[in-house]
Motif scaffolding. Sequence first.
Motif, PDB file in Angstrom:
ATOM      1  N   LEU A 353      10.121   8.764   1.498  1.00 27.01           N
ATOM      2  CA  LEU A 353      10.951   7.551   1.514  1.00 27.01           C
ATOM      3  C   LEU A 353      10.747   6.842   0.186  1.00 27.01           C
ATOM      4  O   LEU A 353       9.680   6.303  -0.062  1.00 27.01           O
ATOM      5  CB  LEU A 353      10.508   6.605   2.632  1.00 27.01           C
ATOM      6  N   GLY A 354      11.745   6.872  -0.681  1.00 25.87           N
ATOM      7  CA  GLY A 354      11.562   6.270  -2.001  1.00 25.87           C
ATOM      8  C   GLY A 354      10.369   6.895  -2.703  1.00 25.87           C
ATOM      9  O   GLY A 354      10.301   8.126  -2.841  1.00 25.87           O
ATOM     10  N   PHE A 356       7.355   6.841  -1.511  1.00 20.89           N
ATOM     11  CA  PHE A 356       6.291   7.056  -0.536  1.00 20.89           C
ATOM     12  C   PHE A 356       6.423   8.412   0.148  1.00 20.89           C
ATOM     13  O   PHE A 356       7.480   8.782   0.639  1.00 20.89           O
ATOM     14  CB  PHE A 356       6.334   5.936   0.512  1.00 20.89           C
ATOM     15  N   GLU A 376      -4.791   1.543   6.215  1.00 12.89           N
ATOM     16  CA  GLU A 376      -4.489   0.374   5.396  1.00 12.89           C
ATOM     17  C   GLU A 376      -3.036  -0.053   5.579  1.00 12.89           C
ATOM     18  O   GLU A 376      -2.217   0.716   6.100  1.00 12.89           O
ATOM     19  CB  GLU A 376      -4.730   0.710   3.921  1.00 12.89           C
ATOM     20  N   ASN A 377      -2.714  -1.243   5.097  1.00 15.45           N
ATOM     21  CA  ASN A 377      -1.325  -1.674   5.082  1.00 15.45           C
ATOM     22  C   ASN A 377      -0.544  -0.795   4.107  1.00 15.45           C
ATOM     23  O   ASN A 377      -1.063  -0.411   3.061  1.00 15.45           O
ATOM     24  CB  ASN A 377      -1.224  -3.137   4.653  1.00 15.45           C
ATOM     25  N   GLY A 378       0.692  -0.458   4.472  1.00 13.94           N
ATOM     26  CA  GLY A 378       1.551   0.312   3.574  1.00 13.94           C
ATOM     27  C   GLY A 378       1.218   1.791   3.496  1.00 13.94           C
ATOM     28  O   GLY A 378       1.571   2.470   2.536  1.00 13.94           O
ATOM     29  N   GLY A 380       1.937   4.088   6.091  1.00 14.08           N
ATOM     30  CA  GLY A 380       2.865   4.959   6.814  1.00 14.08           C
ATOM     31  C   GLY A 380       2.844   4.842   8.329  1.00 14.08           C
ATOM     32  O   GLY A 380       3.412   5.691   9.019  1.00 14.08           O
ATOM     33  N   LYS A 381       2.203   3.794   8.860  1.00 14.23           N
ATOM     34  CA  LYS A 381       2.097   3.660  10.311  1.00 14.23           C
ATOM     35  C   LYS A 381       3.478   3.472  10.958  1.00 14.23           C
ATOM     36  O   LYS A 381       3.845   4.180  11.893  1.00 14.23           O
ATOM     37  CB  LYS A 381       1.160   2.493  10.662  1.00 14.23           C
ATOM     38  N   THR A 382       4.236   2.547  10.431  1.00 20.08           N
ATOM     39  CA  THR A 382       5.577   2.300  10.978  1.00 20.08           C
ATOM     40  C   THR A 382       6.485   3.505  10.754  1.00 20.08           C
ATOM     41  O   THR A 382       7.275   3.877  11.626  1.00 20.08           O
ATOM     42  CB  THR A 382       6.182   1.055  10.312  1.00 20.08           C
ATOM     43  N   ALA A 530       1.523   2.780  -0.275  1.00 16.88           N
ATOM     44  CA  ALA A 530       2.784   2.773  -1.024  1.00 16.88           C
ATOM     45  C   ALA A 530       3.038   4.068  -1.800  1.00 16.88           C
ATOM     46  O   ALA A 530       4.107   4.249  -2.381  1.00 16.88           O
ATOM     47  CB  ALA A 530       2.886   1.577  -1.970  1.00 16.88           C
TER      48      ALA A 530
HETATM   49  P1  ADP Z   1       2.525   0.563   7.325  1.00 12.91           P
HETATM   50  O1  ADP Z   1       3.252   0.499   8.641  1.00 12.91           O
HETATM   51  O2  ADP Z   1       1.347   1.478   7.353  1.00 12.91           O
HETATM   52  O3  ADP Z   1       2.141  -0.786   6.777  1.00 12.91           O
HETATM   53  P2  ADP Z   1       5.066   1.675   6.402  1.00 12.91           P
HETATM   54  O4  ADP Z   1       5.164   2.931   7.186  1.00 12.91           O
HETATM   55  O5  ADP Z   1       5.894   0.536   6.859  1.00 12.91           O
HETATM   56  O6  ADP Z   1       3.533   1.230   6.255  1.00 12.91           O
HETATM   57  O7  ADP Z   1       5.464   1.955   4.903  1.00 12.91           O
HETATM   58  C1  ADP Z   1       4.763   2.893   4.067  1.00 12.91           C
HETATM   59  C2  ADP Z   1       5.335   2.840   2.648  1.00 12.91           C
HETATM   60  O8  ADP Z   1       6.689   3.332   2.643  1.00 12.91           O
HETATM   61  C3  ADP Z   1       5.421   1.436   2.063  1.00 12.91           C
HETATM   62  O9  ADP Z   1       5.045   1.489   0.713  1.00 12.91           O
HETATM   63  C4  ADP Z   1       6.885   1.074   2.217  1.00 12.91           C
HETATM   64  O10 ADP Z   1       7.264   0.156   1.204  1.00 12.91           O
HETATM   65  C5  ADP Z   1       7.577   2.415   2.053  1.00 12.91           C
HETATM   66  N1  ADP Z   1       8.862   2.494   2.796  1.00 12.91           N
HETATM   67  C6  ADP Z   1       9.029   2.294   4.116  1.00 12.91           C
HETATM   68  N2  ADP Z   1      10.323   2.474   4.485  1.00 12.91           N
HETATM   69  C7  ADP Z   1      10.992   2.773   3.343  1.00 12.91           C
HETATM   70  C8  ADP Z   1      12.370   3.072   3.044  1.00 12.91           C
HETATM   71  N3  ADP Z   1      13.318   3.099   4.003  1.00 12.91           N
HETATM   72  N4  ADP Z   1      12.690   3.338   1.752  1.00 12.91           N
HETATM   73  C9  ADP Z   1      11.747   3.329   0.790  1.00 12.91           C
HETATM   74  N5  ADP Z   1      10.443   3.070   0.995  1.00 12.91           N
HETATM   75  C10 ADP Z   1      10.062   2.793   2.259  1.00 12.91           C
END
Ligand code: ADP
Length: 587
Positions: A353-354, A356, A376-378, A380-382, A530
């Motif tokens: 994703l971008g 990441f 950690e934050n950022g 990939g959990k979500t 990230a």
């Molecule tokens: P977490 O839940 O662990 O805090 P996320 O899974 O939300 O982290 O995101 C992980 C990384 O992917 C972050 O750096 C976020 O900015 C990036 N990211 C998430 N979704 C997208 C997307 N649709 N396009 C580009 N980058 C993304």
Amino acid sequence: MKKRIAIIDKNKCHPQECGNYLCMKLCPVNRMGGDCITEGEIDKKAKIDEVLCTGCGICPTRCPYGAIQIINLPGTLTKSPVHRYGENMFELYSLPTPLFGKVTGILGKNGIGKSTAMKVMANILTPNLGDWKKDTDFKEVINYFKGTETQKFMEKLGKNEINLSYKPQQVDLIPKQFDGTVRELLTKVDAKNKLEEMAEKLELTNFLETHISKVSGGELQRVAIAACVLKEANLFLFDEPTSYLDIKQRINISKFIASLAKEDTSTIVIEHDLIILDYMTDLLNIMYGHEGAFGIVSGVKSTREGINSFLEGFLKEENVRFRPRAIKFETFKDVSTAIPVPLISWKNLSLTLGNFKFRTEEGTLNKGEVIGILGENGIGKTTFIKLLAGVHKLDSGELDSEVKVAYKPQYLDTESETLVAEYIHEAIAKYSAQLVNHLDLEKLFTQKLCDLSGGELQRVSIAKCLAEDAELFLLDEPSAYLDIEQRLAVSKLIKNVAAERDITILIVDHDLMFLDNLSHKLAVFTGVPAKEGLLRGPFSMEDGMNLFLKELGITLRRDVTSNRPRINKPHSVKDREQKSNGNWYYS
Ligand code: ADP
Ligand code: ADP
Ligand code: MG
């Protein structure tokens, strides 16, 4: 001394809608011709005379909005309060004592007056000694504390001899008060010319040029901490410094705050993450009383003794029992003999994703399981959750079946005008006993979401998510804004819900004790926020913790008295021993 106090939540008092001051009509004193409950002169809300009140218990139970509390004061209180916000409002009875060369913690439930006490010490709130109608003479305040350590402190405070610096609880207000970049904000307070050094230590370098309205919660928290310590001060006050931070950042901040303690500096911290509080403080004040009504600060104790007496619910020196039951930590063993029923499995997933890159090893989630996720934050959990729900499409890998998911995000909507009862109508209809009662939500039904405190909104959001019709639930940081008692209540609830409804619950959280308390298994993210995240597991608790703690470089033991987890001092005998045996988690 009065025996009891009456507290009226003005937001909940609607005298026109309850049948024209129902409380007044029911009050036995009023019925006899007395003026116990009257109409407030200005706001027209109910007003209760605490001297005339007999404590009969009728008005608090009959008020349809739950606006009234009548609370008996302990007989041991012999003085007027240090501060009272106003008529029928919260009272604070004592203050913590700052000690030089030490970090002192304040521990207590939500609404017990921790922030109020800290604001008095920060000279933001002038104590009125219980009389809110007149301006207080500071001499009276000093006199009030005569013969105590606090007297000396208040004398210095009154003469402006204390240089203090204060980090408020609500960092999310900062962007509303300041317009500019992070660097601009910090430059304004940089008395010691240490901006660059602090930015390095608190990991701010990557977003110094970012506008303050664009930084994340965890970044804002670190900016607020930096702003606090950049000021020239000998008393540092931190109100909840670790909210929004992940574990790595919490450990880093703890070490940083602990390092502030020098001979001529005093530091006071309010914190709900017990492992972190334990790690960063030398001494502890416990606050007890009745939430929303009154708060008392205990004498100062060593951190270890203090946390243990807090869990015990009993203060030895004061001879006060403030909770009927002790909080216990069981050494948790999964004894379930049932054969696991898989919900979903995956192997070598990958997705970009971008900038990441997300990857996994092999893993399975079973029905009825609670799985803690550490990372950690950022990292990939979500992203992982969205993959399981079929929101993101895979680049490669094997994923057997999609599942129906429900999700409680980390950041909650604090601006909605929706009423609680409407927002969680499904929880009320389907899981009234399981969710509404356990999370103590009924008294919030008539309030708007935007009027709730952080902890209230969190509990409402957890109920909403768990009431959804889904097979897999993800709760992102459910412990945020909850006090330690609520954290333990929520962890028990989550375990029960998973078992009773045979659903799978993933919990992302940064409070290690909370996760340890509720998870059957652990999944661990490694990588660089990230940039790249690799999901490993779910593992057994022991294997998951060992993997995670090794990365962090810390070892955990259990306290012999309370069974709670504690971080070993770096390079201590235990720390070295556990590391060499490979038992980073409890030995
Ligand atoms: P977490 O839940 O662990 O805090 P996320 O899974 O939300 O982290 O995101 C992980 C990384 O992917 C972050 O750096 C976020 O900015 C990036 N990211 C998430 N979704 C997208 C997307 N649709 N396009 C580009 N980058 C993304
Ligand atoms: P804690 O930090 O322990 O959660 P606080 O000190 O923020 O508690 O609040 C203690 C009580 O005082 C709460 O019931 C809160 O609603 C009340 N309170 C806080 N600030 C004010 C205020 N400005 N006016 C009236 N009541 C207040
Ligand atoms: Mg507070």
